[in-house]
Scaffold this motif. Structure first.
Motif, short mmCIF file in Angstrom:
data_model
loop_
_atom_site.label_atom_id
_atom_site.label_comp_id
_atom_site.label_asym_id
_atom_site.label_seq_id
_atom_site.Cartn_x
_atom_site.Cartn_y
_atom_site.Cartn_z
N ILE A 170 0.85 -1.18 0.00
CA ILE A 170 0.00 0.00 0.00
C ILE A 170 0.89 1.23 0.00
O ILE A 170 1.71 1.42 0.91
N ASN A 171 0.75 2.06 -1.01
CA ASN A 171 1.58 3.25 -1.16
C ASN A 171 3.06 2.93 -1.01
O ASN A 171 3.83 3.67 -0.37
N GLY A 172 3.50 1.81 -1.57
CA GLY A 172 4.90 1.44 -1.60
C GLY A 172 5.41 0.71 -0.38
O GLY A 172 6.57 0.30 -0.34
N LEU A 173 4.57 0.53 0.66
CA LEU A 173 5.00 -0.10 1.90
C LEU A 173 4.32 -1.47 2.06
O LEU A 173 3.19 -1.66 1.61
N TYR A 174 4.98 -2.39 2.73
CA TYR A 174 4.47 -3.76 2.84
C TYR A 174 5.03 -4.42 4.11
O TYR A 174 5.80 -3.81 4.87
N GLY A 175 4.62 -5.66 4.35
CA GLY A 175 5.18 -6.44 5.45
C GLY A 175 4.84 -5.86 6.81
O GLY A 175 3.68 -5.68 7.16
N ASN A 176 5.87 -5.54 7.58
CA ASN A 176 5.68 -5.06 8.95
C ASN A 176 5.05 -3.67 9.01
O ASN A 176 4.77 -3.16 10.10
N ARG A 177 4.83 -3.04 7.87
CA ARG A 177 4.22 -1.70 7.86
C ARG A 177 2.75 -1.73 7.46
O ARG A 177 2.15 -0.68 7.25
N ASP A 624 17.85 6.50 4.95
CA ASP A 624 16.83 7.54 4.81
C ASP A 624 16.23 7.45 3.41
O ASP A 624 16.96 7.30 2.43
N ALA A 625 14.91 7.55 3.33
CA ALA A 625 14.24 7.35 2.04
C ALA A 625 13.06 8.29 1.92
O ALA A 625 12.52 8.80 2.92
N SER A 626 12.65 8.52 0.69
CA SER A 626 11.44 9.30 0.44
C SER A 626 10.63 8.62 -0.65
O SER A 626 11.18 7.95 -1.53
N MET A 627 9.32 8.80 -0.59
CA MET A 627 8.42 8.24 -1.60
C MET A 627 7.39 9.30 -1.97
O MET A 627 6.76 9.90 -1.10
N LEU A 628 7.23 9.50 -3.25
CA LEU A 628 6.22 10.41 -3.78
C LEU A 628 5.40 9.62 -4.80
O LEU A 628 5.96 9.05 -5.74
N ILE A 651 4.81 5.37 -8.22
CA ILE A 651 5.56 5.80 -7.03
C ILE A 651 7.01 6.07 -7.43
O ILE A 651 7.63 5.25 -8.11
N TYR A 652 7.50 7.22 -7.00
CA TYR A 652 8.91 7.57 -7.21
C TYR A 652 9.58 7.54 -5.85
O TYR A 652 9.28 8.35 -4.97
N ALA A 653 10.50 6.56 -5.66
CA ALA A 653 11.13 6.38 -4.35
C ALA A 653 12.63 6.57 -4.47
O ALA A 653 13.24 6.18 -5.47
N ARG A 654 13.22 7.13 -3.42
CA ARG A 654 14.66 7.39 -3.44
C ARG A 654 15.32 6.97 -2.14
O ARG A 654 14.75 7.17 -1.04
N ASN A 655 16.50 6.40 -2.26
CA ASN A 655 17.40 6.21 -1.13
C ASN A 655 18.23 7.48 -1.06
O ASN A 655 19.10 7.72 -1.91
N ILE A 656 17.94 8.33 -0.05
CA ILE A 656 18.52 9.67 -0.04
C ILE A 656 20.03 9.64 0.17
O ILE A 656 20.79 10.38 -0.48
N ALA A 657 20.50 8.75 1.04
CA ALA A 657 21.94 8.70 1.33
C ALA A 657 22.74 8.29 0.09
O ALA A 657 23.80 8.84 -0.19
N GLN A 658 22.21 7.31 -0.65
CA GLN A 658 22.94 6.82 -1.82
C GLN A 658 22.56 7.56 -3.10
O GLN A 658 23.18 7.33 -4.14
N ASN A 659 21.50 8.37 -3.02
CA ASN A 659 20.99 9.08 -4.19
C ASN A 659 20.65 8.10 -5.32
O ASN A 659 21.01 8.29 -6.48
N THR A 660 19.98 7.03 -4.93
CA THR A 660 19.54 6.02 -5.91
C THR A 660 18.07 5.70 -5.63
O THR A 660 17.48 6.17 -4.65
N GLY A 661 17.50 4.86 -6.49
CA GLY A 661 16.15 4.39 -6.24
C GLY A 661 16.13 3.32 -5.15
O GLY A 661 17.18 2.96 -4.61
N LEU A 662 14.90 2.86 -4.82
CA LEU A 662 14.74 1.79 -3.83
C LEU A 662 14.26 0.53 -4.54
O LEU A 662 13.49 0.60 -5.51
N ILE A 663 14.66 -0.61 -4.04
CA ILE A 663 14.19 -1.87 -4.63
C ILE A 663 12.80 -2.20 -4.10
O ILE A 663 12.37 -1.71 -3.07
N ARG A 664 12.09 -3.07 -4.85
CA ARG A 664 10.74 -3.56 -4.51
C ARG A 664 9.71 -2.44 -4.42
O ARG A 664 8.82 -2.48 -3.58
N ILE A 665 9.85 -1.44 -5.24
CA ILE A 665 8.84 -0.39 -5.36
C ILE A 665 8.05 -0.63 -6.64
O ILE A 665 8.64 -0.87 -7.70
N PRO A 666 6.72 -0.61 -6.59
CA PRO A 666 5.93 -0.90 -7.80
C PRO A 666 6.25 0.06 -8.93
O PRO A 666 6.34 1.28 -8.72
N PRO A 667 6.41 -0.45 -10.14
CA PRO A 667 6.58 0.43 -11.30
C PRO A 667 5.25 1.02 -11.73
O PRO A 667 4.19 0.68 -11.17
#
Length: 774
Positions: A170-177, A624-628, A651-667
């Protein structure tokens, strides 16, 4: 004595020979009139049908949804109400004088509407942003698991590990969230990993709802991504047995299922029973079988309600769920060389050309029991106290491919016992402009590894004592509907784990909190806007801290990280819903989520060789991450017969520290459906024809170095369906639906399926569903 017998016989004789004597003595000049309206917007439903079963009499509403019956005698009658595009409704009413009735039907359930939280549970939830899937839609999707059913809601995706294992995103989050509520009780078992599907049969529920906002603060910090709610309908008083029988089948896997529901009322209360069984064999892609992907699933539930008096409302619910499922044989590889080749192969290792229902290792066997007790006591019309208590037992055994006769010995054997108590005080002002809830919660979880596996456990033994207090307020002010919520939560873990062949015992304490504020306002007569902002401080779960071993369902070695810190999420959700015109319904949603210490399972550039085989390595990390993201859904009534539905989510998700995307985010995903509905004929009450097209893009916003394989290409699918409601003599429908998925039998791989490393997705599939009410 003889005289009494004669009087009795005379009475029977009179009734049999002169049945009209009594009726003639009654007032049979009663007029029953009323209207049939839509649940969503109170609009009248034209040409709906009302049938009184005991009289064999029916009528059709006029263009304003109005109807009239005249010259009716006093009595108790079943009213069966039906309308094109609605699920038929059966109400049992006592008629003693002329009366005006209003029947409410769920029209256009596919809208997946927003609804206000009302009724008995109004004091137990917060958050205005909610979508509901009715039992009628659940029937159309019969045979699918809970997560697959939820994907009909905009912004909901699935994280899969083969055909039988899926979790909602749901909105890019799953499992324990994500919190899943089974009749108001948080479902246990989800904290063992991302590959474990919810141990629930969706057919035990009458409706399934999703809160997409993080505002369901009552249900804990795991509701960061959203809440999935399975619940029964409020039972109507009817002293006769009613229910439905449903059967489904599908060709891909040669599956067959049977489900049923029974309902009845007595002076002791109301009862509802459900029963289901489903079996399926190996699935297949367009080119080869997916060997060892069958499953057997059984479920049972009983729901009792009893209103002892006007002050007390008592409820009891019990459900049992059993599932035995196979894991793709080609995903468990013996050595490193074969594993590296398996990831590159077009056809998985160990693929058998022959179809089979047999479920061999690797496989999983799960039993889940849930018992809920609920007692609501009304202090006054404005105040009440509600106590919910839940008890769960979850047994999970996972069997690996082992040498000798050890295949029958589980490699992972977990038993979880939990208790849940929620005590709340609820107050609503007399004018209903303000209400608040104060609650206390206690949760106890005891997770144990049963001995005898011969393998170090993936998840350690632990006990979790969990205390929480929350406060929720709702009020109307200046044309806005406001909601605020606060929650404080303390967890105490006692963990016993293996490290370097020693048992390490340790205690962990977490003090966390959450807050949210939301409001809703009608910006016009037809359009409503919702806004929700929330902050959640979620501690890491046990599997994120201490996992250490093979996670069978995803065919990978998972390693926890004891140094993980709590996540801090700031989430903003804004939704717009309503009618642009009378024939055009629109839903638009956008969200932004900023999370510090975002915990996720990161693939490592390594493989691990064990006595159970060779597997890829995954480790839990924090960043640290962000999702829009956002979703859009539009429904247009082109004419009375044609309806066009389309939607899009991204969903556009970013790993802020690495300045990359995040894995397992729906395309990006887009879909468009066209339905054509034919009204009543001499054979059926309704026929609906549909064609669906969906497009899933390639996920390009992902760090290539964080995965073993590049994301798969985009794919396009076409599905078609037909649903016919045949007429029956008792005025109930015989509901039949046929559906064909992946019409062109396309070969593709889905980015969110962990089995994409080894195999394609399922190929063409025909399904049928049959249902009849009684």
């Amino acid at each position: 004595m003889v005289a009494k017998k004669l009087i009795f016989l005379f009475t029977i004789f009179s009734v049999l020979l002169f049945p009209n004597i009594k009726i003639a003595a009654q007032n049979c000049n009663i007029t029953i009139s009323g209207q049939v309206i839509d649940h969503h917007d109170d609009q009248s439903l034209e040409f709906a049908t009302i049938y009184i079963r005991e009289l064999g009499k029916g009528t059709v509403c006029d263009s304003n949804g109005l109807f009239t019956f005249e010259n009716i005698c006093p009595g108790k009658y079943h009213f069966i109400v039906s309308h094109v595009g609605c699920e038929s409704k059966n109400e049992y009413l006592t008629i003693s004088e002329s009366i005006i009735l209003t029947f409410i039907l769920e029209h256009h359930d596919e809208i997946l509407q927003h609804i206000e939280i009302t009724g008995q549970h109004s004091n137990s939830k917060s958050g205005n942003i909610r979508y509901t899937i009715s039992r009628d839609i659940i029937f159309e999707l019969n045979g699918r698991n809970l997560s697959e059913i939820l994907t009909t809601i905009p912004g909901v995706n699935t994280l899969k590990a083969g055909p039988n294992l899926a979790k909602p995103i749901i909105n890019g989050l799953y499992g324990n969230r994500i919190t899943i509520l089974n009749n108001g009780i948080p479902q246990e078992g989800q904290q063992w990993g991302n590959d474990h599907a919810p141990e629930i049969d969706p057919n035990t529920a009458d409706r399934i709802s999703v809160y997409k906002g993080a505002s369901a603060i009552k249900y804990g910090l795991q509701a960061l991504g959203g809440v999935v709610i399975l619940e029964p309908n409020e039972m109507l008083i009817d002293p006769h047995w009613h229910g439905d029988i449903r059967m489904n089948g599908h060709t891909n896997g040669r599956g067959l299922g049977l489900q049923g529901q029974l309902r009845n009322s007595s002076h002791l209360g109301n009862i509802r029973l459900t029963l289901g069984h489903q079996i399926s064999g190996d699935r297949h892609t367009p080119k080869y079988n997916l060997t060892n992907t069958g499953n057997k699933e059984s479920s049972f539930s009983v729901y009792l309600t009893n209103k002892k008096n006007i002050k007390s409302d008592r409820r009891l619910y019990y459900s049992f769920y059993r599932n035995k499922l196979g894991i793709l044989r080609g995903s468990h590889i013996g050595n490193l060389t074969d594993l590296q080749e398996a990831i590159k192969r077009e056809v998985p290792f160990f693929t058998n050309d022959d179809f089979s229902y047999e479920i061999q290792p690797p496989r999983q066997e799960v039993d889940h029991h849930l018992l809920k007790l609920s007692h609501k006591y009304r202090l006054t019309d404005e105040k009440n106290i509600l106590l919910d208590a839940g008890y769960q037992i979850n047994s999970r055994s996972e069997f690996d491919i082992r040498r000798g006769d050890r295949d029958t010995k589980p490699a992972l054997d977990l038993l979880l016992f939990s208790q849940y108590y929620d005590l709340s005080y609820n107050h609503t002002d007399e004018n209903t402009t303000k209400s608040y809830t104060i609650g206390l919660q206690y949760r106890y979880v005891n997770n144990t590894n049963r001995p005898g596996t011969g393998i170090l456990p993936l998840i350690p033994d632990y006990i979790n004592n969990h205390f929480a207090v929350y406060h929720i307020t709702k009020r109307k002010l200046l044309g806005f509907d406001f909601e605020t919520g606060l929650r404080g939560e303390f967890r105490h873990y006692f963990v016993a784990r293996f490290e370097n062949n020693r048992i390490i015992k340790e205690k962990l304490d977490f003090l966390n909190y959450a807050a949210n504020i939301g409001f809703k306002r009608k910006v016009s007569k037809e359009i409503t806007s919702h806004f929700d902002i929330s902050y959640t401080n979620r501690p890491p779960e046990i599997n994120e801290l201490f996992s250490n071993g093979l996670h069978q369902g995803v065919s990978g070695i998972e390693v926890g990280n004891p140094a993980l810190k709590p996540e801090n999420s700031l989430k903003i959700v804004n939704e717009w819903t309503g009618h642009l015109t009378e024939k055009h319904h629109l839903n638009f949603s956008v969200f932004y989520n900023y999370i510090t210490n975002f915990i996720y399972l990161q693939p490592q550039d390594a493989f691990v060789v064990t006595i159970r085989g060779t597997f890829p390595l995954f480790s839990y990390v924090g960043a640290d991450a962000s999702m829009l993201g956002g979703s859009f859904k539009s429904i247009t009534d082109i004419s009375k017969s044609f309806q066009w539905t389309s939607g899009l989510s991204y969903i556009y998700a970013r790993n802020i520290a690495q300045n990359t995307g995040l894995i397992r985010i729906p395309p990006l995903n887009a879909f468009s459906n066209l339905n054509y509905t034919i009204g009543k004929t001499s054979v059926f009450n309704e026929m609906k024809l549909g064609v669906e097209a969906s497009y899933t893009a390639k996920q390009n916003n992902v760090p290539i170095e964080e995965d073993f394989l590049l994301p798969p290409d985009d794919y396009f699918l076409i599905n078609v369906s037909v649903r016919i409601k045949f007429k029956k003599r008792n005025n109930h429908d015989l509901d039949v639906s046929l559906r064909m998925d992946n019409v062109f039998n396309n070969s593709y791989r889905d980015y969110l399926n962990r089995m994409r490393y080894f195999s394609d997705e399922m190929g063409r599939n025909f399904t049928f569903n049959i249902k009849t009410n009684f």
